[in-house]
Enzyme design. Structure first.
Site, PDB file in Angstrom:
ATOM      1  N   GLY A  39       1.056  -1.292  -0.076  1.00 11.06           N
ATOM      2  CA  GLY A  39       0.249  -0.037   0.279  1.00 11.06           C
ATOM      3  C   GLY A  39       0.639   1.455  -0.127  1.00 11.06           C
ATOM      4  N   PHE A  43       2.256   9.088   3.540  1.00 17.20           N
ATOM      5  CA  PHE A  43       3.870   9.760   3.867  1.00 17.20           C
ATOM      6  C   PHE A  43       4.956   8.871   3.912  1.00 17.20           C
ATOM      7  CE2 PHE A  43       2.882  14.016   5.758  1.00 17.20           C
ATOM      8  CZ  PHE A  43       1.562  13.653   6.717  1.00 17.20           C
ATOM      9  N   VAL A  46       3.192   0.779   2.801  1.00 16.90           N
ATOM     10  CA  VAL A  46       3.965  -0.272   3.620  1.00 16.90           C
ATOM     11  C   VAL A  46       3.674  -1.312   3.115  1.00 16.90           C
ATOM     12  CG1 VAL A  46       2.028  -1.688   4.976  1.00 16.90           C
ATOM     13  CG2 VAL A  46       1.489   0.543   4.619  1.00 16.90           C
ATOM     14  N   LYS A  61       5.381  -0.082   8.515  1.00 17.82           N
ATOM     15  CA  LYS A  61       5.119   1.029   7.938  1.00 17.82           C
ATOM     16  C   LYS A  61       5.872   2.112   7.942  1.00 17.82           C
ATOM     17  CE  LYS A  61       0.855   3.873   7.936  1.00 17.82           C
ATOM     18  NZ  LYS A  61      -1.068   4.300   8.247  1.00 17.82           N
ATOM     19  N   ASP A 155     -11.876   9.905  12.564  1.00 20.10           N
ATOM     20  CA  ASP A 155     -12.031   9.751  11.220  1.00 20.10           C
ATOM     21  C   ASP A 155     -11.817   8.117  10.717  1.00 20.10           C
ATOM     22  OD1 ASP A 155      -9.027  10.404   9.037  1.00 20.10           O
ATOM     23  OD2 ASP A 155     -11.585  10.328   8.819  1.00 20.10           O
TER      24      ASP A 155
HETATM   25  C1  LIG Z   1      -0.903   2.908   2.682  1.00 19.18           C
HETATM   26  C2  LIG Z   1      -0.439   2.859   3.971  1.00 19.18           C
HETATM   27  C3  LIG Z   1      -1.620   3.539   5.367  1.00 19.18           C
HETATM   28  C4  LIG Z   1      -1.977   4.727   4.600  1.00 19.18           C
HETATM   29  C5  LIG Z   1      -2.767   5.985   5.381  1.00 19.18           C
HETATM   30  C6  LIG Z   1      -4.008   4.650   6.063  1.00 19.18           C
HETATM   31  C7  LIG Z   1      -3.436   3.354   6.264  1.00 19.18           C
HETATM   32  C8  LIG Z   1      -4.757   2.517   6.919  1.00 19.18           C
HETATM   33  C9  LIG Z   1      -5.794   1.773   6.016  1.00 19.18           C
HETATM   34  C10 LIG Z   1      -2.672   2.869   5.552  1.00 19.18           C
HETATM   35  N1  LIG Z   1      -2.256   1.203   5.297  1.00 19.18           N
HETATM   36  C11 LIG Z   1      -1.844   0.827   6.785  1.00 19.18           C
HETATM   37  O1  LIG Z   1      -1.149   1.221   7.388  1.00 19.18           O
HETATM   38  N2  LIG Z   1      -1.967  -0.693   6.780  1.00 19.18           N
HETATM   39  C12 LIG Z   1      -0.947  -1.618   7.939  1.00 19.18           C
HETATM   40  C13 LIG Z   1      -1.689  -2.599   7.552  1.00 19.18           C
HETATM   41  C14 LIG Z   1      -2.570  -3.056   6.185  1.00 19.18           C
HETATM   42  C15 LIG Z   1      -1.786  -1.363   5.815  1.00 19.18           C
HETATM   43  C16 LIG Z   1      -2.230  -4.303   5.776  1.00 19.18           C
HETATM   44  N3  LIG Z   1      -2.622  -4.452   4.580  1.00 19.18           N
HETATM   45  C17 LIG Z   1      -2.667  -4.520   3.424  1.00 19.18           C
HETATM   46  O2  LIG Z   1      -2.838  -3.269   3.468  1.00 19.18           O
HETATM   47  C18 LIG Z   1      -3.532  -5.364   2.770  1.00 19.18           C
HETATM   48  C19 LIG Z   1      -4.027  -4.394   1.224  1.00 19.18           C
HETATM   49  C20 LIG Z   1      -4.354  -5.352   0.132  1.00 19.18           C
HETATM   50  C21 LIG Z   1      -4.038  -6.980   0.539  1.00 19.18           C
HETATM   51  N4  LIG Z   1      -4.624  -7.593  -0.660  1.00 19.18           N
HETATM   52  C22 LIG Z   1      -5.021  -7.180  -1.568  1.00 19.18           C
HETATM   53  C23 LIG Z   1      -5.333  -7.977  -3.094  1.00 19.18           C
HETATM   54  N5  LIG Z   1      -6.175  -9.298  -2.623  1.00 19.18           N
HETATM   55  C24 LIG Z   1      -6.660 -10.123  -3.394  1.00 19.18           C
HETATM   56  C25 LIG Z   1      -5.688  -9.601  -0.963  1.00 19.18           C
HETATM   57  C26 LIG Z   1      -5.060  -8.776  -0.520  1.00 19.18           C
HETATM   58  C27 LIG Z   1      -3.772  -7.072   1.908  1.00 19.18           C
HETATM   59  C28 LIG Z   1      -3.437  -6.758   2.612  1.00 19.18           C
HETATM   60  N6  LIG Z   1      -2.054  -4.887   7.490  1.00 19.18           N
HETATM   61  N7  LIG Z   1      -1.826  -4.086   7.903  1.00 19.18           N
END
Ligand SMILES: CCc1cccc(CC)c1NC(=O)n1cc2c(c1)/C(=N\C(=O)c1ccc(N3CCN(C)CC3)cc1)N=N2
Length: 289
Positions: A39, A43, A46, A61, A155
């Site tokens: 992801g 900032f 991940v 992250k 949020d």
């Molecule tokens: C991107 C960084 C960010 C910025 C702002 C806020 C947030 C929180 C949501 C985050 N994410 C964050 O902190 N994150 C903490 C995390 C996290 C994100 C995460 N998993 C995933 O992002 C993810 C994405 C897609 C995925 N696949 C997609 C396709 N599928 C077929 C199979 C599964 C499987 C897992 N686990 N802990």
């Protein structure tokens, strides 16, 4: 690996990372086999990673310190780390630890294997009432846990919610969480769809803003659009201030009743979380344990 010793393993890893008794072991990137990016955020990115000694899968992250300073966001990050590190709830994404080098600040987060709720919503258009009801029940449990600690999230929206392997929802981003009561100091960036009337008018707000967001989220999960969605911000603000929304006919009576009891202009009239958990729309889908 059954749930029990999975939880046990998690405790081993976590206590090794952040036990209050022993000074936390200083982790660094060397402790992890870092996998592919999962992801991108404002900032930083991940990555999925495996902690070498325990084999435990985590999400790393990595946040650019330079970007954080440019956006004057380091205080917000410190608050996010403080708050999330002390929360222990099945529907709150665990912050297992953190470390930094001179370029980046890295958060060691629980891995949610099914990704963002937002993507699920985009793919499926809208959720079935049973699925939405389960997620809302889990969120109501998580919110009542943080409210008891005088923390408000501020949020709650699909972009900040992740789903794990067992379809459990995880509140993932505490960047906007604060201790109640509070007045927002920084302008809200991102969607306005979830802002309650009292915040639109810059009034003092408390944990009841999370009740409003829960109502907005419930509406969006069941219809695929936000209740006050408009192309322009001012039009959205106007509809929020007047609580102007319509409920589509396909919604069940109970779903409409819960949404109406959360989207109340007066915060005191919003259904408290303990009553959300007893609401017919929540109880009728609760799997008998
Ligand atoms: C991107 C960084 C960010 C910025 C702002 C806020 C947030 C929180 C949501 C985050 N994410 C964050 O902190 N994150 C903490 C995390 C996290 C994100 C995460 N998993 C995933 O992002 C993810 C994405 C897609 C995925 N696949 C997609 C396709 N599928 C077929 C199979 C599964 C499987 C897992 N686990 N802990």
């Amino acid at each position: 690996m059954n749930q029990k010793n999975e939880e046990y393993r998690k405790e081993i890893v976590i206590s090794s990372i952040s036990s209050p008794i022993r000074p936390p072991i200083q982790m660094s990137l060397e402790n992890f086999d870092v996998g592919h990016g999962i992801g991108k955020g404002q900032f930083g990115n991940v990555f999925i990673a495996r902690e070498k000694t325990s084999g435990y899968i985590v999400a790393l992250k990595s946040l650019s310190i330079q970007e954080l300073i440019k956006a004057n966001a380091e205080r917000q990050l410190r608050r996010e780390v403080e708050i999330q590190a002390n929360l222990r709830h099945p529907n709150i994404l665990r912050l297992l630890g953190h470390f930094h080098d001179d370029e980046s600040f890295v958060l060691i987060l629980e891995y949610a294997a099914k990704g963002e709720l937002y993507k699920q919503l985009v793919n499926s258009g809208r959720l079935k009432e049973e699925e939405a009801s389960r997620y809302i029940a889990q969120l109501a449990e998580a919110l009542s846990y943080i409210h008891k600690k005088h923390v408000i999230h501020r949020d709650i929206k699909p972009e900040n919610l992740l789903i794990d392997l067992n379809d459990e929802i995880k509140i993932a981003d505490f960047g906007w969480s604060v201790h109640t009561p509070s007045r927002r100091r920084k302008t809200f960036c991102g969607t306005l769809d979830y802002i309650p009337p009292e915040m639109v008018e810059g009034k003092e707000h408390d944990e009841k803003i999370d009740l409003w967001s829960l109502g907005v989220l419930c509406y969006e999960l069941l219809t695929g659009t936000a209740p006050f969605e408009e192309p322009g911000n001012t039009a959205t603000y106007k509809r929020i201030a007047k609580v102007e929304f319509t409920l589509p006919d396909h919604l069940s009576y109970d779903a409409r009743d819960l949404i109406n009891s959360l989207l109340q202009r007066d915060p005191k009239r919003r259904l408290p979380l303990k009553d959300v958990l007893k609401h017919p729309w929540i109880r009728k889908y609760k799997k008998t344990l």
